[in-house]
Design a protein around this motif. Structure first.
Motif, PDB file in Angstrom:
ATOM      1  N   LEU A  62     -70.679  56.794 -19.662  1.00  0.00           N
ATOM      2  CA  LEU A  62     -71.137  56.013 -18.499  1.00  0.00           C
ATOM      3  C   LEU A  62     -70.139  54.906 -18.170  1.00  0.00           C
ATOM      4  O   LEU A  62     -69.911  54.573 -17.012  1.00  0.00           O
ATOM      5  CB  LEU A  62     -72.497  55.369 -18.784  1.00  0.00           C
ATOM      6  CG  LEU A  62     -73.726  56.257 -18.876  1.00  0.00           C
ATOM      7  CD1 LEU A  62     -74.904  55.432 -19.367  1.00  0.00           C
ATOM      8  CD2 LEU A  62     -74.038  56.848 -17.518  1.00  0.00           C
ATOM      9  N   TRP A  63     -69.574  54.313 -19.213  1.00  0.00           N
ATOM     10  CA  TRP A  63     -68.622  53.217 -19.003  1.00  0.00           C
ATOM     11  C   TRP A  63     -67.265  53.774 -18.572  1.00  0.00           C
ATOM     12  O   TRP A  63     -66.633  53.264 -17.663  1.00  0.00           O
ATOM     13  CB  TRP A  63     -68.468  52.397 -20.295  1.00  0.00           C
ATOM     14  CG  TRP A  63     -69.454  51.302 -20.427  1.00  0.00           C
ATOM     15  CD1 TRP A  63     -69.221  49.976 -20.182  1.00  0.00           C
ATOM     16  CD2 TRP A  63     -70.834  51.391 -20.840  1.00  0.00           C
ATOM     17  NE1 TRP A  63     -70.366  49.241 -20.420  1.00  0.00           N
ATOM     18  CE2 TRP A  63     -71.356  50.079 -20.817  1.00  0.00           C
ATOM     19  CE3 TRP A  63     -71.656  52.440 -21.211  1.00  0.00           C
ATOM     20  CZ2 TRP A  63     -72.680  49.793 -21.174  1.00  0.00           C
ATOM     21  CZ3 TRP A  63     -72.973  52.166 -21.559  1.00  0.00           C
ATOM     22  CH2 TRP A  63     -73.467  50.860 -21.533  1.00  0.00           C
ATOM     23  N   ILE A  68     -63.180  47.743 -20.876  1.00  0.00           N
ATOM     24  CA  ILE A  68     -64.066  48.892 -21.063  1.00  0.00           C
ATOM     25  C   ILE A  68     -63.869  49.522 -22.434  1.00  0.00           C
ATOM     26  O   ILE A  68     -64.832  49.850 -23.125  1.00  0.00           O
ATOM     27  CB  ILE A  68     -63.808  49.926 -19.956  1.00  0.00           C
ATOM     28  CG1 ILE A  68     -64.149  49.312 -18.598  1.00  0.00           C
ATOM     29  CG2 ILE A  68     -64.618  51.188 -20.192  1.00  0.00           C
ATOM     30  CD1 ILE A  68     -63.763  50.149 -17.426  1.00  0.00           C
ATOM     31  N   ILE A  87     -73.213  48.028 -15.162  1.00  0.00           N
ATOM     32  CA  ILE A  87     -72.890  48.573 -16.472  1.00  0.00           C
ATOM     33  C   ILE A  87     -71.996  47.585 -17.240  1.00  0.00           C
ATOM     34  O   ILE A  87     -71.908  47.623 -18.457  1.00  0.00           O
ATOM     35  CB  ILE A  87     -72.222  49.951 -16.312  1.00  0.00           C
ATOM     36  CG1 ILE A  87     -72.315  50.757 -17.594  1.00  0.00           C
ATOM     37  CG2 ILE A  87     -70.782  49.849 -15.881  1.00  0.00           C
ATOM     38  CD1 ILE A  87     -73.374  51.798 -17.576  1.00  0.00           C
ATOM     39  N   PHE A  88     -71.345  46.674 -16.513  1.00  0.00           N
ATOM     40  CA  PHE A  88     -70.417  45.739 -17.148  1.00  0.00           C
ATOM     41  C   PHE A  88     -71.025  44.359 -17.385  1.00  0.00           C
ATOM     42  O   PHE A  88     -70.300  43.377 -17.547  1.00  0.00           O
ATOM     43  CB  PHE A  88     -69.136  45.625 -16.314  1.00  0.00           C
ATOM     44  CG  PHE A  88     -68.413  46.940 -16.202  1.00  0.00           C
ATOM     45  CD1 PHE A  88     -67.984  47.608 -17.337  1.00  0.00           C
ATOM     46  CD2 PHE A  88     -68.172  47.521 -14.972  1.00  0.00           C
ATOM     47  CE1 PHE A  88     -67.341  48.826 -17.259  1.00  0.00           C
ATOM     48  CE2 PHE A  88     -67.529  48.741 -14.876  1.00  0.00           C
ATOM     49  CZ  PHE A  88     -67.110  49.392 -16.023  1.00  0.00           C
ATOM     50  N   LEU A 124     -64.300  51.812  -1.591  1.00  0.00           N
ATOM     51  CA  LEU A 124     -64.079  52.983  -0.751  1.00  0.00           C
ATOM     52  C   LEU A 124     -65.322  53.318   0.057  1.00  0.00           C
ATOM     53  O   LEU A 124     -65.213  53.810   1.181  1.00  0.00           O
ATOM     54  CB  LEU A 124     -63.633  54.167  -1.615  1.00  0.00           C
ATOM     55  CG  LEU A 124     -62.238  53.956  -2.212  1.00  0.00           C
ATOM     56  CD1 LEU A 124     -61.963  54.952  -3.324  1.00  0.00           C
ATOM     57  CD2 LEU A 124     -61.170  54.071  -1.136  1.00  0.00           C
ATOM     58  N   PHE A 177     -70.233  60.397 -10.870  1.00  0.00           N
ATOM     59  CA  PHE A 177     -70.736  59.685 -12.052  1.00  0.00           C
ATOM     60  C   PHE A 177     -71.906  60.496 -12.621  1.00  0.00           C
ATOM     61  O   PHE A 177     -72.819  60.878 -11.890  1.00  0.00           O
ATOM     62  CB  PHE A 177     -71.256  58.282 -11.691  1.00  0.00           C
ATOM     63  CG  PHE A 177     -70.193  57.322 -11.202  1.00  0.00           C
ATOM     64  CD1 PHE A 177     -68.843  57.634 -11.290  1.00  0.00           C
ATOM     65  CD2 PHE A 177     -70.546  56.101 -10.666  1.00  0.00           C
ATOM     66  CE1 PHE A 177     -67.873  56.742 -10.845  1.00  0.00           C
ATOM     67  CE2 PHE A 177     -69.589  55.199 -10.218  1.00  0.00           C
ATOM     68  CZ  PHE A 177     -68.245  55.525 -10.299  1.00  0.00           C
ATOM     69  N   ARG A 224     -66.848  54.802 -15.047  1.00  0.00           N
ATOM     70  CA  ARG A 224     -66.850  53.690 -14.101  1.00  0.00           C
ATOM     71  C   ARG A 224     -65.594  52.832 -14.210  1.00  0.00           C
ATOM     72  O   ARG A 224     -65.553  51.718 -13.719  1.00  0.00           O
ATOM     73  CB  ARG A 224     -68.119  52.851 -14.284  1.00  0.00           C
ATOM     74  CG  ARG A 224     -69.326  53.532 -13.649  1.00  0.00           C
ATOM     75  CD  ARG A 224     -70.635  52.913 -14.060  1.00  0.00           C
ATOM     76  NE  ARG A 224     -71.768  53.529 -13.379  1.00  0.00           N
ATOM     77  CZ  ARG A 224     -72.323  54.693 -13.729  1.00  0.00           C
ATOM     78  NH1 ARG A 224     -71.853  55.352 -14.753  1.00  0.00           N
ATOM     79  NH2 ARG A 224     -73.343  55.179 -13.050  1.00  0.00           N
ATOM     80  N   ARG A 225     -64.584  53.344 -14.883  1.00  0.00           N
ATOM     81  CA  ARG A 225     -63.314  52.614 -14.927  1.00  0.00           C
ATOM     82  C   ARG A 225     -62.650  52.666 -13.547  1.00  0.00           C
ATOM     83  O   ARG A 225     -62.165  51.660 -13.049  1.00  0.00           O
ATOM     84  CB  ARG A 225     -62.392  53.246 -15.966  1.00  0.00           C
ATOM     85  CG  ARG A 225     -61.019  52.603 -15.986  1.00  0.00           C
ATOM     86  CD  ARG A 225     -60.184  53.131 -17.121  1.00  0.00           C
ATOM     87  NE  ARG A 225     -58.928  52.417 -17.218  1.00  0.00           N
ATOM     88  CZ  ARG A 225     -58.179  52.428 -18.314  1.00  0.00           C
ATOM     89  NH1 ARG A 225     -58.568  53.095 -19.376  1.00  0.00           N
ATOM     90  NH2 ARG A 225     -57.043  51.767 -18.337  1.00  0.00           N
ATOM     91  N   ALA A 226     -62.607  53.847 -12.950  1.00  0.00           N
ATOM     92  CA  ALA A 226     -62.002  54.010 -11.633  1.00  0.00           C
ATOM     93  C   ALA A 226     -62.771  55.080 -10.887  1.00  0.00           C
ATOM     94  O   ALA A 226     -62.637  56.262 -11.183  1.00  0.00           O
ATOM     95  CB  ALA A 226     -60.530  54.387 -11.763  1.00  0.00           C
ATOM     96  N   GLY A 227     -63.580  54.661  -9.921  1.00  0.00           N
ATOM     97  CA  GLY A 227     -64.459  55.572  -9.189  1.00  0.00           C
ATOM     98  C   GLY A 227     -63.777  56.819  -8.655  1.00  0.00           C
ATOM     99  O   GLY A 227     -64.231  57.935  -8.907  1.00  0.00           O
ATOM    100  N   PRO A 228     -62.651  56.671  -7.932  1.00  0.00           N
ATOM    101  CA  PRO A 228     -62.060  57.867  -7.338  1.00  0.00           C
ATOM    102  C   PRO A 228     -61.472  58.838  -8.358  1.00  0.00           C
ATOM    103  O   PRO A 228     -61.167  59.978  -8.012  1.00  0.00           O
ATOM    104  CB  PRO A 228     -60.974  57.323  -6.410  1.00  0.00           C
ATOM    105  CG  PRO A 228     -60.808  55.896  -6.745  1.00  0.00           C
ATOM    106  CD  PRO A 228     -62.036  55.436  -7.446  1.00  0.00           C
ATOM    107  N   CYS A 277     -64.668  49.227  -9.710  1.00  0.00           N
ATOM    108  CA  CYS A 277     -64.017  50.484 -10.085  1.00  0.00           C
ATOM    109  C   CYS A 277     -63.372  51.111  -8.869  1.00  0.00           C
ATOM    110  O   CYS A 277     -62.845  52.199  -8.965  1.00  0.00           O
ATOM    111  CB  CYS A 277     -65.020  51.449 -10.699  1.00  0.00           C
ATOM    112  SG  CYS A 277     -66.129  52.184  -9.489  1.00  0.00           S
ATOM    113  N   GLN A 278     -63.466  50.475  -7.729  1.00  0.00           N
ATOM    114  CA  GLN A 278     -62.915  50.969  -6.463  1.00  0.00           C
ATOM    115  C   GLN A 278     -63.894  51.889  -5.734  1.00  0.00           C
ATOM    116  O   GLN A 278     -63.647  52.235  -4.584  1.00  0.00           O
ATOM    117  CB  GLN A 278     -61.588  51.709  -6.689  1.00  0.00           C
ATOM    118  CG  GLN A 278     -60.522  51.359  -5.663  1.00  0.00           C
ATOM    119  CD  GLN A 278     -59.293  52.244  -5.782  1.00  0.00           C
ATOM    120  OE1 GLN A 278     -59.039  52.812  -6.832  1.00  0.00           O
ATOM    121  NE2 GLN A 278     -58.519  52.356  -4.730  1.00  0.00           N
ATOM    122  N   GLY A 279     -64.987  52.270  -6.384  1.00  0.00           N
ATOM    123  CA  GLY A 279     -65.978  53.106  -5.727  1.00  0.00           C
ATOM    124  C   GLY A 279     -66.621  52.358  -4.567  1.00  0.00           C
ATOM    125  O   GLY A 279     -66.682  52.866  -3.441  1.00  0.00           O
TER     126      GLY A 279
END
Lengths: 439, 250
Positions: A137-138, A123, B202-203, B134, A227, A141-145, B129-131
């Motif tokens: 935006l990027w 990323i 996005i990736f 979950l 997000f 989205r690295r780690a949603g939580p 991203c783990q979203g």
């Protein structure tokens, strides 16, 4: 406790010998941050000299940058009957693409090495050349939580680099989002631990509370994971005239259900038996390996970046910092429980002062040099660092150090000598994420 | 202790949704989880800035590709309208391409009836991203309670009927994904969940992306979103397994 931003000291080693831990080293090695735990300040050192121990810490943060690699905390264990048991990267127990190499003779975990880098998307390389708004935006989205703590720290670093002032209200939005996300993450960790201990009623109730925290995020920000929540004027965001009554009613219900549930869960002897003295992290190890967040605070170190945070919402509010002494999974559970309460209190304070978070603007204060900003933030699993260079409105480089990267060595140490069935109790209590590690 | 668990449960009451017997409500499906369609707007009449603002190039002059959309909402101020129901997020890869920004007509995905009355679901993450993870796991919480529909998560692909794939496949995860699919007994189905698993999201251009999920395993159905809401994922599993309520499978 005072709330200074940075304290810049001479090149080389930071002076003094008090309790401190390495917090960040830039990829070029031109500067490093140390957390000074005695004075609760961050020391910034240019042209730093790292000790051998600190180089090992840095090596672990950077593990997995070019494909899967292990996080290592010492010499590998060998001996008669000892074999390596690979766990993951496809395993429902972890539910993420990441793994562990367990060295064992069959019963006890002699040593465990987290295997990171399976999810590396690259990323930070990809956002180079993009505008700050696009790059966000990027980054989120690295780690949603943990999207909101990453987005907030990244934006603050980029704004500092560009010397761009921030609307006070946006700082309030960031704080509100981060506290809501902290509540979600702590509830999720507690639910995973209750599940591991087969406390099915408690786990179901905690999972329901976690879902209601996500719904509160969704109703306030238009997105369940936040997000795009920090884009000023984003459609779906109901903050410019915040729907106080709705959010307050949701959080009041969440708070009172959580209180009752906490009493019952922590009154359950079967649950306590599994987490007490499981996965113990000593204060010494926590400082040596640079632990952050609830992991550090459960090992009796009172470091919380929100105390240092120079932005208006945190500077003006009472931030309760919770510590425990035992350093085990139970201590981390108790810290998280108190922090859910703390975040609920912070949100209450924040909503109270919302009307006064008016049209003012704040100058970002974390510029390191022209075109470069380093921002910190206290994410749910610990403090994170974003180091961003911007020129002509475009990102030139992004580097970071995330709480998950910092905590893997402690996950590994806490499981030494444990039996296999302790794995979930220790691993889940740290809240470490492979997605956040790999980037 | 038992008394206090029961007391708390009684005080909370029933949380479980009536979905899928009734459509998803905004609590379950916030705006950002809905598929943006053209509504009354003609795609070709949109100002070029709207297409330029889309970070994944999902909007063209002739179609909206829901598979590429990451639900960033940048196009919404231009007059695009989020679809009202969860099933708008489902489709084959071609079915997610909405000509003129409107859902293609016709019947939905063909159900795989031979999967039987109880479905066992295995989740595999290939670089998310783990979203999405979950949101999928969230189906087990009391709000969605997938057990009431005869569905269960399983800890082994050898017991699984449905493989749920999330994330953008990295080089390190291509082989594990293939082997997980091969370990499943037939009949089996694959559900790719989330923009990353559909077309990279996005990736799509990320240096770490190795392939599309569809190039590694045969995908039966896609669920669009970033991440999709649990109700949309539930729609996806239901579309594969066909079971809509408690009781024997139709």
């Amino acid at each position: 406790m005072s709330r200074p931003g940075w304290t810049e000291v001479a090149a080389g080693r930071p002076p003094g010998s008090g309790a401190r831990s390495l917090a960040y080293v830039s990829p070029e090695g031109d500067l490093a941050l140390w957390n000074d735990h005695e004075e609760h300040r961050t020391l910034l050192v240019r042209r730093p000299e790292l000790s051998a121990e600190e180089r090992a810490v840095l090596g672990n943060w950077r593990a997995g940058r070019s494909g899967p690699a292990v996080v290592s905390v010492g010499e590998q264990v060998h001996g008669y009957g000892v074999f390596t048991f690979p766990y993951g990267p496809v395993a429902m127990g972890v539910a993420e693409a990441g793994g562990f190499e367990v060295r064992t003779y069959g019963e006890r975990i002699l040593e465990i090495e987290p295997s990171v880098g399976h999810k590396r998307r690259g990323i930070e390389e990809q956002v180079v050349g993009k505008t700050v708004e696009d790059a966000a935006l990027w980054i989120e989205r690295r780690a949603g939580p943990f999207a909101l703590s990453h987005a907030a720290a990244f934006r603050f670093a980029a704004e500092s680099a560009a010397g761009r002032p921030v609307a006070e209200r946006e700082l309030g939005v960031r704080a509100l989002g981060q506290e809501l996300q902290r509540i979600y993450n702590h509830l999720h960790v507690l639910a995973r631990l209750a599940e591991a201990a087969s406390q099915n009623v408690g786990a179901a109730q905690l999972n329901a509370l976690a879902e209601s925290a996500l719904r509160a995020l969704g109703a306030t920000f238009g997105h369940r994971w936040g997000f795009g929540a920090l884009v000023p004027g984003a459609p779906g965001r109901r903050l410019d005239a915040p729907d106080r009554t709705d959010l307050e009613a949701r959080l009041r219900r969440l708070g009172s259900e959580f209180e009752a549930l906490g009493e019952t869960l922590l009154g359950s002897r079967t649950f306590l038996d599994r987490i007490q003295s499981t996965g113990t992290v000593s204060t010494e190890d926590a400082l040596r390996w640079g632990a952050v967040g609830p992991t550090l605070r459960a090992s009796s170190v009172a470091w919380d970046d929100r105390l240092r945070d120079p932005t208006i919402p945190y500077r003006e509010m009472f931030v309760p910092v919770v510590t425990e002494r035992a350093g085990d999974a139970l201590a981390r559970v108790l810290v998280r429980r108190e922090e859910v309460r703390g975040s609920l209190l912070l949100i209450e304070q924040l909503l109270d002062r919302w009307p006064r978070l008016g049209g003012g603007e704040a100058a970002p204060v974390e510029a390191i040099e022209p075109g470069r900003g380093i921002a910190r933030g206290e994410g749910p699993s610990g403090d994170l660092v974003y180091d961003v260079r911007v020129s002509e409105g475009r990102i030139r480089s992004v580097a970071s150090r995330t709480p998950s990267q910092a905590n893997w060595p402690l996950v590994a140490l806490s499981l030494r000598g444990a039996v296999f069935t302790d794995f979930a109790f220790s691993f889940e209590s740290f809240g470490a994420s492979f997605a956040e590690t790999d980037g | 202790m038992v008394k206090s668990w029961l007391g708390q449960a009684a005080a909370i009451g029933i949380l479980t949704t009536e979905f899928p017997r009734r459509p998803a409500d905004p609590e379950e499906l916030p705006a950002a989880a809905r598929a943006p369609g053209a509504g009354p707007v003609a795609l070709a009449s949109l100002p070029p800035e709207v297409r330029a603002a889309c970070p994944t190039g999902a909007i063209s002059l002739t179609e909206i590709d829901q598979g590429k959309c990451v639900r960033c909402a940048r196009c919404l101020p231009a007059g695009l309208v989020p679809a009202p129901d969860a099933s708008a997020n489902l489709g084959s890869r071609a079915g997610l391409r909405w000509p003129d920004g409107r859902p293609p007509g016709g019947t939905g995905p063909a159900p795989l009836a031979e999967l039987g009355p109880s479905l066992h679901v295995f989740l595999v993450d290939v670089g998310s991203c783990q979203g999405c993870n979950l949101e999928v796991m969230g189906l087990a919480n009391p709000y969605y309670d997938l057990h009431r529909l005869g569905m269960f998560f399983t800890n082994s692909p050898r017991h699984a009927d449905v493989l749920v794939v999330v994330g953008v496949p990295t080089a390190a995860m291509v082989e594990p994904l293939r082997r997980t699919f091969e370990a499943m007994p037939a009949p089996k189905a694959v559900l790719a969940v989330g923009a990353c698993a559909i077309d990279g999201g996005i990736f799509a251009e990320a240096p770490g992306r190795a392939a599309a999920v569809g190039e590694i395993v045969p995908v039966d159905l896609y669920v669009a979103g970033c991440p999709p809401a649990p109700v949309a994922i539930l729609e996806g599993i239901l579309a594969l397994g066909r079971r809509r309520s408690r009781g024997p499978a139709p």
